[in-house]
Write a protein that holds these residues in place. Structure first.
Motif, PDB file in Angstrom:
ATOM      1  N   SER A 159       0.837  -1.199   0.000  1.00  0.00           N
ATOM      2  CA  SER A 159       0.000   0.000   0.000  1.00  0.00           C
ATOM      3  C   SER A 159       0.879   1.259   0.000  1.00  0.00           C
ATOM      4  CB  SER A 159      -0.887  -0.043   1.248  1.00  0.00           C
ATOM      5  OG  SER A 159      -1.713   1.073   1.252  1.00  0.00           O
ATOM      6  N   GLY A 160       0.573   2.188  -0.873  1.00  0.00           N
ATOM      7  CA  GLY A 160       1.322   3.437  -0.929  1.00  0.00           C
ATOM      8  C   GLY A 160       2.534   3.390  -1.843  1.00  0.00           C
ATOM      9  N   SER A 161       2.736   2.264  -2.544  1.00  0.00           N
ATOM     10  CA  SER A 161       3.934   2.163  -3.393  1.00  0.00           C
ATOM     11  C   SER A 161       3.781   2.894  -4.729  1.00  0.00           C
ATOM     12  CB  SER A 161       4.292   0.687  -3.633  1.00  0.00           C
ATOM     13  OG  SER A 161       3.192  -0.006  -4.165  1.00  0.00           O
ATOM     14  N   GLY A 162       2.571   3.349  -5.034  1.00  0.00           N
ATOM     15  CA  GLY A 162       2.385   4.164  -6.240  1.00  0.00           C
ATOM     16  C   GLY A 162       1.657   3.466  -7.372  1.00  0.00           C
ATOM     17  N   LYS A 163       1.060   2.312  -7.086  1.00  0.00           N
ATOM     18  CA  LYS A 163       0.389   1.533  -8.132  1.00  0.00           C
ATOM     19  C   LYS A 163      -0.811   2.284  -8.717  1.00  0.00           C
ATOM     20  CE  LYS A 163      -0.611  -1.884  -5.328  1.00  0.00           C
ATOM     21  NZ  LYS A 163      -0.223  -1.307  -4.041  1.00  0.00           N
ATOM     22  N   SER A 164      -1.661   2.783  -7.830  1.00  0.00           N
ATOM     23  CA  SER A 164      -2.878   3.449  -8.324  1.00  0.00           C
ATOM     24  C   SER A 164      -2.546   4.724  -9.091  1.00  0.00           C
ATOM     25  CB  SER A 164      -3.824   3.779  -7.168  1.00  0.00           C
ATOM     26  OG  SER A 164      -4.297   2.586  -6.612  1.00  0.00           O
ATOM     27  N   LEU A 165      -1.590   5.487  -8.592  1.00  0.00           N
ATOM     28  CA  LEU A 165      -1.210   6.715  -9.311  1.00  0.00           C
ATOM     29  C   LEU A 165      -0.708   6.363 -10.714  1.00  0.00           C
ATOM     30  CD1 LEU A 165       0.632   8.810  -6.555  1.00  0.00           C
ATOM     31  CD2 LEU A 165      -1.703   9.105  -7.418  1.00  0.00           C
TER      32      LEU A 165
ATOM     33  N   MET B 127      -1.090  17.640  -9.259  1.00  0.00           N
ATOM     34  CA  MET B 127       0.152  16.857  -9.381  1.00  0.00           C
ATOM     35  C   MET B 127       0.840  17.187 -10.691  1.00  0.00           C
ATOM     36  SD  MET B 127      -0.741  13.121  -7.893  1.00  0.00           S
ATOM     37  CE  MET B 127      -1.402  12.973  -6.236  1.00  0.00           C
TER      38      MET B 127
END
Ligand SMILES: Nc1ncnc2c1ncn2[C@@H]1O[C@H](COP(=O)(O)OP(=O)(O)OP(=O)(O)O)[C@@H](O)[C@H]1O
Length: 261
Positions: free
Chosen positions: A34-40, A53
């Motif tokens: 979680s938070g590793s940047g997958k969704s972005l 952004m």
């Protein structure tokens, strides 16, 4: 994608120098905690990042450069070149509109279908995602069907314009284990039949390994490792990937021992 860097308004890098390719018919898993940047990363593919952004680098979808593209260009690309299924189907569905009408919308707008042809295309899509009684489901409101059925409806909407790339962002995480397995099998079958490319996002390596050929491991917005799923699972090179593999194994064996599956 090449050199994709995503920063917050105040300059903090959330995704750094990310590069990958997904060829037609190929399936890539994007994995990381979680938070590793997958969704972005997936939002960047569709040009859906928040306006505050900044994005640099290149994202090419078929022949279109997404980074810096005008909204009009993006609207033309979304749904056709790439479509997305999110973790929570309710984010894609309008609670006040009957399911059939929501599926009809992209078919009408993008494929110019009307009347009986439109109605049968909707029923056909509902049947393709293996929803029983497609006519009844088409008349239902989203809250009148189950979570698993809603996710199938969201998948039907994503498939409506026959996208070249299907992006699935944790599409099974909100579903219970049996429904999750059915959904993975469904996605797997449909994308194979259609020769679609897939970008499948998950924090769960076991899930990713069921539907993808290659995997890219992300940590703190960077790619730390990539390769064929079987190779990465068998011989992870990075300590971070090894930890992901170990925890997936533990989960698998816990489920097996408990006789849950
Ligand atoms: N709108 C935003 N403004 C500032 N930071 C954000 C914003 N959206 C996401 N982030 C940060 O960017 C980083 C990457 O987030 P992202 O949602 O891509 O992670 P993820 O790997 O998809 O996680 P998850 O599996 O929990 O969805 C996180 O540190 C998150 O806090």
């Amino acid at each position: 994608m090449d050199g994709l860097t995503i920063r917050t308004g105040d300059g903090r890098a959330l995704v750094s120098e990310l590069a990958f390719e997904v060829a037609r018919g190929e399936r890539l898993g994007l994995i990381g905690e979680s938070g590793s940047g997958k969704s972005l990363t997936t939002l960047a593919v569709l040009g859906l990042l928040p306006a505050d952004m900044t994005v640099t680098g290149s994202v090419r979808l078929a022949d279109t450069q997404i980074v810096g593209a005008a909204e009009k260009t993006l609207v033309g690309v979304r749904g056709r070149s790439a479509a997305v299924v999110f973790q929570e189907p309710l984010t894609a569905l309008d609670p006040l509109m009957r399911v059939g009408k929501q599926i009809a919308e992209p078919l009408r707008r993008r494929r110019q279908l009307t009347g009986a042809a439109l109605k049968s295309a909707v029923t056909d899509l509902l049947a393709q995602v293996r929803l029983p009684e497609p006519d009844r489901i088409a008349r239902a409101f989203p809250h009148e069907i189950s979570g698993g059925q809603r996710q199938r409806v969201a998948l039907a909407m994503a498939l409506a314009c026959d996208p070249a790339l299907l992006i699935a962002d944790e599409p099974t995480t909100a579903l219970d284990v049996t429904v999750q397995a059915e959904m993975l099998e469904l996605i797997d079958g449909l994308v194979r039949e259609r020769g679609m490319a897939v970008l499948f996002v998950s924090h769960d390596l076991a899930v990713v390994s069921k539907v993808t050929d290659r995997v890219l491991v992300m940590k703190d917005g960077r790619a730390v490792e990539s390769g064929a799923v079987a190779d990465v699972v068998r011989a992870p090179r990075e300590a971070y990937t090894k930890a992901l593999v170990d925890s997936a194994r533990q989960l698998e064996s816990a489920l097996d021992l408990g006789g849950v599956r």
